[in-house]
Design a protein around this motif. Structure first.
Motif, PDB file in Angstrom:
ATOM      1  N   LYS A  76      30.577 -11.047 -56.036  1.00 36.31           N
ATOM      2  CA  LYS A  76      31.906 -11.862 -55.392  1.00 36.31           C
ATOM      3  C   LYS A  76      32.978 -10.562 -55.409  1.00 36.31           C
ATOM      4  O   LYS A  76      33.558 -10.591 -54.602  1.00 36.31           O
ATOM      5  CB  LYS A  76      32.039 -13.452 -55.659  1.00 36.31           C
ATOM      6  CG  LYS A  76      32.373 -13.351 -56.763  1.00 36.31           C
ATOM      7  CD  LYS A  76      32.290 -15.282 -57.247  1.00 36.31           C
ATOM      8  CE  LYS A  76      32.449 -14.996 -58.530  1.00 36.31           C
ATOM      9  NZ  LYS A  76      32.257 -16.441 -59.165  1.00 36.31           N
ATOM     10  N   ASP A  77      33.198 -10.513 -56.266  1.00 36.26           N
ATOM     11  CA  ASP A  77      34.311 -10.041 -56.731  1.00 36.26           C
ATOM     12  C   ASP A  77      34.847  -8.531 -56.045  1.00 36.26           C
ATOM     13  O   ASP A  77      35.652  -7.924 -55.736  1.00 36.26           O
ATOM     14  CB  ASP A  77      34.596  -9.338 -58.448  1.00 36.26           C
ATOM     15  CG  ASP A  77      34.981 -10.823 -58.544  1.00 36.26           C
ATOM     16  OD1 ASP A  77      35.042 -12.083 -58.426  1.00 36.26           O
ATOM     17  OD2 ASP A  77      34.435 -10.511 -60.099  1.00 36.26           O
ATOM     18  N   LYS A  78      33.469  -7.893 -55.526  1.00 37.02           N
ATOM     19  CA  LYS A  78      33.799  -7.041 -54.065  1.00 37.02           C
ATOM     20  C   LYS A  78      34.016  -6.843 -53.244  1.00 37.02           C
ATOM     21  O   LYS A  78      34.288  -6.493 -51.993  1.00 37.02           O
ATOM     22  CB  LYS A  78      32.441  -6.090 -54.535  1.00 37.02           C
ATOM     23  CG  LYS A  78      32.123  -5.382 -56.134  1.00 37.02           C
ATOM     24  CD  LYS A  78      30.174  -5.100 -55.187  1.00 37.02           C
ATOM     25  CE  LYS A  78      30.353  -4.418 -57.494  1.00 37.02           C
ATOM     26  NZ  LYS A  78      28.930  -3.838 -57.189  1.00 37.02           N
ATOM     27  N   LEU A  79      33.719  -8.888 -52.829  1.00 38.66           N
ATOM     28  CA  LEU A  79      34.239  -8.440 -50.730  1.00 38.66           C
ATOM     29  C   LEU A  79      35.544  -8.727 -50.619  1.00 38.66           C
ATOM     30  O   LEU A  79      36.053  -9.484 -51.113  1.00 38.66           O
ATOM     31  CB  LEU A  79      33.886 -10.309 -50.706  1.00 38.66           C
ATOM     32  CG  LEU A  79      32.171 -10.761 -50.966  1.00 38.66           C
ATOM     33  CD1 LEU A  79      31.712 -12.134 -51.067  1.00 38.66           C
ATOM     34  CD2 LEU A  79      31.812 -10.231 -49.666  1.00 38.66           C
ATOM     35  N   ARG A  80      36.188  -8.414 -49.911  1.00 42.34           N
ATOM     36  CA  ARG A  80      37.429  -8.435 -48.978  1.00 42.34           C
ATOM     37  C   ARG A  80      36.839  -8.550 -47.539  1.00 42.34           C
ATOM     38  O   ARG A  80      36.404  -8.801 -46.724  1.00 42.34           O
ATOM     39  CB  ARG A  80      37.782  -6.884 -49.382  1.00 42.34           C
ATOM     40  CG  ARG A  80      37.440  -6.536 -50.619  1.00 42.34           C
ATOM     41  CD  ARG A  80      38.945  -7.576 -51.119  1.00 42.34           C
ATOM     42  NE  ARG A  80      39.067  -6.742 -53.007  1.00 42.34           N
ATOM     43  CZ  ARG A  80      38.643  -6.944 -54.060  1.00 42.34           C
ATOM     44  NH1 ARG A  80      37.988  -8.417 -53.679  1.00 42.34           N
ATOM     45  NH2 ARG A  80      38.561  -6.500 -55.081  1.00 42.34           N
ATOM     46  N   GLY A  81      37.866  -9.904 -47.447  1.00 43.35           N
ATOM     47  CA  GLY A  81      37.755 -10.168 -45.575  1.00 43.35           C
ATOM     48  C   GLY A  81      37.859 -11.076 -45.367  1.00 43.35           C
ATOM     49  O   GLY A  81      37.055 -11.459 -46.211  1.00 43.35           O
TER      50      GLY A  81
END
Length: 93
Positions: A76-81
């Motif tokens: 989840k820490d990689k999610l952007r947008g």
């Protein structure tokens, strides 16, 4: 529709062993594209042919969906947008 019974005590009270999909999982509906549905079904069949079946658990499309959700939550820490396209790009998809 199937009822999820998560309580071990309730399962014991019923005096029957419920299948894992009824005992542990809750229903969640989603919408997929036709390509996603076809790809998921193909992958499930491919894995079933490639690996011997388990005595305890069937490999299904839902199995792969749960694995994908577990991976997504772990990353989840990689999610952007805030859109599907942005989120997919942030994961390199």
């Amino acid at each position: 529709f199937p009822v999820t019974i998560a309580s071990e005590e309730l399962r014991e009270d019923l005096g029957e062993a419920l299948p894992r999909y009824l005992a542990e999982f809750e229903r969640k509906e989603t919408r997929l594209t036709p390509d996603q549905i076809d790809g998921l079904s193909r992958l499930t069949r491919e894995l079933k042919r490639k690996y011997p079946p388990s005595k305890d658990e069937r490999l299904t499309d839902n199995t792969l969906i749960r694995v994908a959700v577990a991976w997504l939550l772990q990353n989840k820490d990689k999610l952007r947008g805030s859109t599907e396209v942005e989120l997919m790009r942030s994961l390199g998809l």
